[in-house]
Design a protein around this motif. Structure first.
Motif, PDB file in Angstrom:
ATOM      1  N   VAL A  58      -2.864   9.069   1.871  1.00  0.00           N
ATOM      2  CA  VAL A  58      -2.342   9.360   3.656  1.00  0.00           C
ATOM      3  C   VAL A  58      -0.989   9.601   3.328  1.00  0.00           C
ATOM      4  O   VAL A  58       0.112  10.455   3.353  1.00  0.00           O
ATOM      5  CB  VAL A  58      -3.578   9.760   3.206  1.00  0.00           C
ATOM      6  CG1 VAL A  58      -2.883  10.187   5.315  1.00  0.00           C
ATOM      7  CG2 VAL A  58      -4.546  10.475   4.134  1.00  0.00           C
ATOM      8  N   ASP A  59      -0.826   8.147   3.369  1.00  0.00           N
ATOM      9  CA  ASP A  59       0.622   7.920   3.815  1.00  0.00           C
ATOM     10  C   ASP A  59       1.429   7.851   2.961  1.00  0.00           C
ATOM     11  O   ASP A  59       2.160   8.335   2.992  1.00  0.00           O
ATOM     12  CB  ASP A  59       0.615   5.807   4.148  1.00  0.00           C
ATOM     13  CG  ASP A  59       1.548   5.845   4.752  1.00  0.00           C
ATOM     14  OD1 ASP A  59       1.834   5.545   5.417  1.00  0.00           O
ATOM     15  OD2 ASP A  59       2.265   4.515   3.738  1.00  0.00           O
ATOM     16  N   GLU A  60       1.253   7.194   1.759  1.00  0.00           N
ATOM     17  CA  GLU A  60       1.866   8.025   0.365  1.00  0.00           C
ATOM     18  C   GLU A  60       2.769   9.729   0.070  1.00  0.00           C
ATOM     19  O   GLU A  60       3.647  10.024   0.420  1.00  0.00           O
ATOM     20  CB  GLU A  60       1.947   7.713  -0.925  1.00  0.00           C
ATOM     21  CG  GLU A  60       1.186   6.145  -1.050  1.00  0.00           C
ATOM     22  CD  GLU A  60       2.462   5.206  -1.123  1.00  0.00           C
ATOM     23  OE1 GLU A  60       3.994   5.152  -1.231  1.00  0.00           O
ATOM     24  OE2 GLU A  60       2.360   4.135  -0.746  1.00  0.00           O
ATOM     25  N   LEU A  61       1.888  10.607   0.605  1.00  0.00           N
ATOM     26  CA  LEU A  61       1.965  12.136   0.267  1.00  0.00           C
ATOM     27  C   LEU A  61       2.755  12.620   1.699  1.00  0.00           C
ATOM     28  O   LEU A  61       3.644  13.245   1.382  1.00  0.00           O
ATOM     29  CB  LEU A  61       0.715  12.606   0.233  1.00  0.00           C
ATOM     30  CG  LEU A  61      -1.004  12.162  -0.717  1.00  0.00           C
ATOM     31  CD1 LEU A  61      -1.879  13.458  -0.278  1.00  0.00           C
ATOM     32  CD2 LEU A  61      -0.140  12.897  -2.412  1.00  0.00           C
ATOM     33  N   GLY A 129       3.561   5.701  -6.064  1.00  0.00           N
ATOM     34  CA  GLY A 129       3.316   6.605  -5.017  1.00  0.00           C
ATOM     35  C   GLY A 129       2.245   7.022  -5.041  1.00  0.00           C
ATOM     36  O   GLY A 129       1.226   7.864  -5.338  1.00  0.00           O
ATOM     37  N   LEU A 130       3.203   8.523  -5.733  1.00  0.00           N
ATOM     38  CA  LEU A 130       2.777   9.033  -6.217  1.00  0.00           C
ATOM     39  C   LEU A 130       1.771   9.396  -7.959  1.00  0.00           C
ATOM     40  O   LEU A 130       0.887  10.197  -8.209  1.00  0.00           O
ATOM     41  CB  LEU A 130       3.172  11.082  -6.272  1.00  0.00           C
ATOM     42  CG  LEU A 130       2.346  12.008  -6.526  1.00  0.00           C
ATOM     43  CD1 LEU A 130       2.238  12.455  -5.291  1.00  0.00           C
ATOM     44  CD2 LEU A 130       4.373  12.704  -6.643  1.00  0.00           C
TER      45      LEU A 130
ATOM     46  N   VAL B  27       2.852 -10.823   8.987  1.00  0.00           N
ATOM     47  CA  VAL B  27       1.818 -10.085  10.657  1.00  0.00           C
ATOM     48  C   VAL B  27       1.676  -9.019  10.232  1.00  0.00           C
ATOM     49  O   VAL B  27       3.385  -9.262  11.152  1.00  0.00           O
ATOM     50  CB  VAL B  27       1.890 -11.410  11.294  1.00  0.00           C
ATOM     51  CG1 VAL B  27       0.667 -10.814  12.225  1.00  0.00           C
ATOM     52  CG2 VAL B  27       1.616 -12.571  10.913  1.00  0.00           C
ATOM     53  N   GLY B  28       0.939  -7.970  10.109  1.00  0.00           N
ATOM     54  CA  GLY B  28       1.533  -7.054  10.502  1.00  0.00           C
ATOM     55  C   GLY B  28       1.329  -6.294   9.742  1.00  0.00           C
ATOM     56  O   GLY B  28       0.437  -5.865   8.400  1.00  0.00           O
ATOM     57  N   GLN B  29       2.375  -4.827   9.637  1.00  0.00           N
ATOM     58  CA  GLN B  29       2.378  -3.533   8.893  1.00  0.00           C
ATOM     59  C   GLN B  29       3.582  -3.576   7.845  1.00  0.00           C
ATOM     60  O   GLN B  29       4.249  -3.147   8.663  1.00  0.00           O
ATOM     61  CB  GLN B  29       1.290  -2.395   8.806  1.00  0.00           C
ATOM     62  CG  GLN B  29       0.427  -2.774   9.597  1.00  0.00           C
ATOM     63  CD  GLN B  29      -0.580  -1.224   9.876  1.00  0.00           C
ATOM     64  OE1 GLN B  29      -0.076  -0.320   9.323  1.00  0.00           O
ATOM     65  NE2 GLN B  29      -1.555  -1.122  10.884  1.00  0.00           N
ATOM     66  N   LEU B  30       3.659  -3.611   6.895  1.00  0.00           N
ATOM     67  CA  LEU B  30       4.923  -3.271   6.379  1.00  0.00           C
ATOM     68  C   LEU B  30       5.069  -1.476   5.168  1.00  0.00           C
ATOM     69  O   LEU B  30       3.823  -1.402   5.167  1.00  0.00           O
ATOM     70  CB  LEU B  30       5.024  -3.803   4.615  1.00  0.00           C
ATOM     71  CG  LEU B  30       5.612  -4.917   5.133  1.00  0.00           C
ATOM     72  CD1 LEU B  30       6.020  -5.706   3.958  1.00  0.00           C
ATOM     73  CD2 LEU B  30       7.588  -5.210   5.474  1.00  0.00           C
ATOM     74  N   ASP B  31       5.464  -0.673   6.337  1.00  0.00           N
ATOM     75  CA  ASP B  31       5.185   0.676   6.111  1.00  0.00           C
ATOM     76  C   ASP B  31       6.674   1.266   6.094  1.00  0.00           C
ATOM     77  O   ASP B  31       8.022   0.464   5.952  1.00  0.00           O
ATOM     78  CB  ASP B  31       4.424   1.517   7.130  1.00  0.00           C
ATOM     79  CG  ASP B  31       4.737   1.493   8.412  1.00  0.00           C
ATOM     80  OD1 ASP B  31       6.364   1.285   8.780  1.00  0.00           O
ATOM     81  OD2 ASP B  31       4.704   2.512   9.286  1.00  0.00           O
ATOM     82  N   GLU B  32       7.136   2.697   5.555  1.00  0.00           N
ATOM     83  CA  GLU B  32       8.116   3.282   5.920  1.00  0.00           C
ATOM     84  C   GLU B  32       9.445   2.924   7.258  1.00  0.00           C
ATOM     85  O   GLU B  32      10.354   3.029   6.547  1.00  0.00           O
ATOM     86  CB  GLU B  32       8.371   4.870   5.598  1.00  0.00           C
ATOM     87  CG  GLU B  32       9.078   5.700   4.755  1.00  0.00           C
ATOM     88  CD  GLU B  32       9.378   5.522   3.636  1.00  0.00           C
ATOM     89  OE1 GLU B  32       8.119   4.867   2.986  1.00  0.00           O
ATOM     90  OE2 GLU B  32      10.605   5.462   3.032  1.00  0.00           O
ATOM     91  N   TYR B  64      -1.162  -4.086   5.943  1.00  0.00           N
ATOM     92  CA  TYR B  64      -0.428  -2.466   5.243  1.00  0.00           C
ATOM     93  C   TYR B  64       0.668  -2.604   4.310  1.00  0.00           C
ATOM     94  O   TYR B  64       1.361  -3.215   5.094  1.00  0.00           O
ATOM     95  CB  TYR B  64      -0.736  -1.313   6.168  1.00  0.00           C
ATOM     96  CG  TYR B  64       0.153   0.077   5.308  1.00  0.00           C
ATOM     97  CD1 TYR B  64      -1.400   0.432   4.218  1.00  0.00           C
ATOM     98  CD2 TYR B  64       0.710   0.359   5.430  1.00  0.00           C
ATOM     99  CE1 TYR B  64      -1.721   1.519   3.786  1.00  0.00           C
ATOM    100  CE2 TYR B  64       1.322   1.600   3.939  1.00  0.00           C
ATOM    101  CZ  TYR B  64       0.381   1.827   3.455  1.00  0.00           C
ATOM    102  OH  TYR B  64      -0.094   3.378   2.649  1.00  0.00           O
ATOM    103  N   MET B  65       0.600  -2.016   3.221  1.00  0.00           N
ATOM    104  CA  MET B  65       1.871  -1.998   2.966  1.00  0.00           C
ATOM    105  C   MET B  65       1.673  -1.271   1.236  1.00  0.00           C
ATOM    106  O   MET B  65       0.862  -0.521   0.914  1.00  0.00           O
ATOM    107  CB  MET B  65       2.450  -3.597   1.973  1.00  0.00           C
ATOM    108  CG  MET B  65       1.469  -3.331   0.145  1.00  0.00           C
ATOM    109  SD  MET B  65       1.673  -5.658  -0.297  1.00  0.00           S
ATOM    110  CE  MET B  65       3.806  -5.807  -0.456  1.00  0.00           C
ATOM    111  N   ASN B  66       3.131  -0.141   2.186  1.00  0.00           N
ATOM    112  CA  ASN B  66       3.199   1.096   0.952  1.00  0.00           C
ATOM    113  C   ASN B  66       3.856   0.850   0.202  1.00  0.00           C
ATOM    114  O   ASN B  66       4.394  -0.460  -0.729  1.00  0.00           O
ATOM    115  CB  ASN B  66       3.766   1.928   2.032  1.00  0.00           C
ATOM    116  CG  ASN B  66       4.959   2.126   2.196  1.00  0.00           C
ATOM    117  OD1 ASN B  66       5.444   0.565   1.765  1.00  0.00           O
ATOM    118  ND2 ASN B  66       6.000   2.842   2.743  1.00  0.00           N
ATOM    119  N   SER B  67       4.076   1.679  -0.760  1.00  0.00           N
ATOM    120  CA  SER B  67       4.442   2.189  -2.486  1.00  0.00           C
ATOM    121  C   SER B  67       5.755   0.968  -2.279  1.00  0.00           C
ATOM    122  O   SER B  67       6.484   0.731  -3.366  1.00  0.00           O
ATOM    123  CB  SER B  67       4.757   3.110  -2.869  1.00  0.00           C
ATOM    124  OG  SER B  67       5.021   4.294  -2.550  1.00  0.00           O
TER     125      SER B  67
END
Lengths: 182, 127
Positions: A58-61, A129-130, B27-32, B64-67
């Motif tokens: 969901v986050d990536e989309l 991501g995708l 510590v925490g979340q890595l996101d956009e 959390y970590m995103n792409s």
């Protein structure tokens, strides 16, 4: 929320649809990730591991829709469709007004090219991501051009399928061969 | 509702004067919403120690970590590796390990269940 969710989960014969409309900013994404985790825990039979995976999907989309699909000040829409005991479908829509909007055909081509290449460029900053996270952790991934402009991305994950079992077995954290102990 | 992340740096004593070892704790979340800014902390270390920098990333508190943050991780790894250093990860949570595995990054960056094991590997150059 747990009581309502349990009632919905037990009584729902028809798919349960939840729609969320968000402004085009990453500011709200931690809340959406929390909601996704809670939804999977309370309203589906997917495991905790899959709850975390859907959180990433969901986050990536949404990040793609915010970054490429809708310009600042506009909105994106997320729809969760829970077919109890069968599947979970997630639909993310943008307005097509972003700086780098892409058509469904372009994304189909991108996914096809990435899946043909034997190895991911490990050093690249973007592109996971995708083509990796969303593609690997869903059973169906479709792109549609909306009639009024914009893109609709539809992903679906079946509760009972070989890919789920294979992934859960193959990526079992308890038996993880990449987690090195010296 | 904005995403919270703190990044702190700790020195690790080493007998080798040529070698620099740092623990970078997340510590925490890595996101956009925060990764572009927080990534600069690690780039700052890489600039400050252009040779033999060894980083132990403490992921005990990383939820959390995103792409994009995975992209930064690979970029840090490449830069540190080129300058005769290493990056390894300690105390990773199962959901973070899962995402690193699906993108294939565990083939590149080693993970250790405890900080002691991670320090041992770096200080004794077993990794």
């Amino acid at each position: 929320m747990n009581n309502i969710a349990t009632t919905l989960k037990n009584s729902a014969k028809e798919p349960v649809r939840i729609k969320i409309i968000l402004p085009t900013t990453a500011y709200f994404m931690s809340g959406i990730r929390d909601f996704t985790l809670s939804l999977i825990h309370n309203m589906t039979d997917f495991s905790e591991q899959w709850a975390y995976r859907f959180q990433s999907v969901v986050d990536e989309l949404c990040n793609n829709a915010i970054e490429h699909g809708s310009r600042p000040g506009e909105e994106i829409q997320i729809t969760f469709i829970n077919n109890t005991s069968d599947s979970l479908e997630i639909v993310v829509e943008d307005s097509g007004t972003g700086e780098h909007p892409m058509k469904a055909a372009e994304l189909d081509k991108l996914i096809e090219e990435k899946s043909k290449s034997s190895e991911l460029d490990m050093t690249s900053l973007r592109g996971r991501g995708l083509t990796k996270i969303v593609k690997e952790w869903t059973d169906e991934l479709r792109f549609e051009d909306k009639v009024d402009g914009g893109l609709r991305v539809i992903v679906k994950k079946y509760l009972h399928d070989t890919k789920t079992q294979k992934l859960e077995k193959g990526l079992s954290l308890a038996g993880d061969q990449t987690h090195i102990v010296i | 509702m904005a995403t919270s992340i703190t990044v702190t740096i700790e020195d690790v004593e080493t007998q080798d004067p040529e070698m620099t070892v740092k623990i970078v704790k997340f510590v925490g979340q890595l996101d956009e919403s925060n990764v572009d800014e927080k990534a600069q902390i690690v780039y700052g270390l890489i600039s400050q120690y252009p040779k033999n920098l060894n980083l132990i990333l403490d992921f005990d508190g990383l939820e959390y970590m995103n792409s994009k943050s995975i992209g930064y991780l690979t970029d840090w790894y490449g830069k540190v590796f080129e300058s005769n250093g290493k990056i390894i990860i300690a105390k990773i949570k199962p959901n973070i390990l899962d995402i690193l595995q699906v993108v294939g990054l565990t083939q590149l960056i080693k993970t250790f269940p405890t900080m002691e094991e991670a320090k041992f590997a770096v200080l004794n150059k077993t990794e």
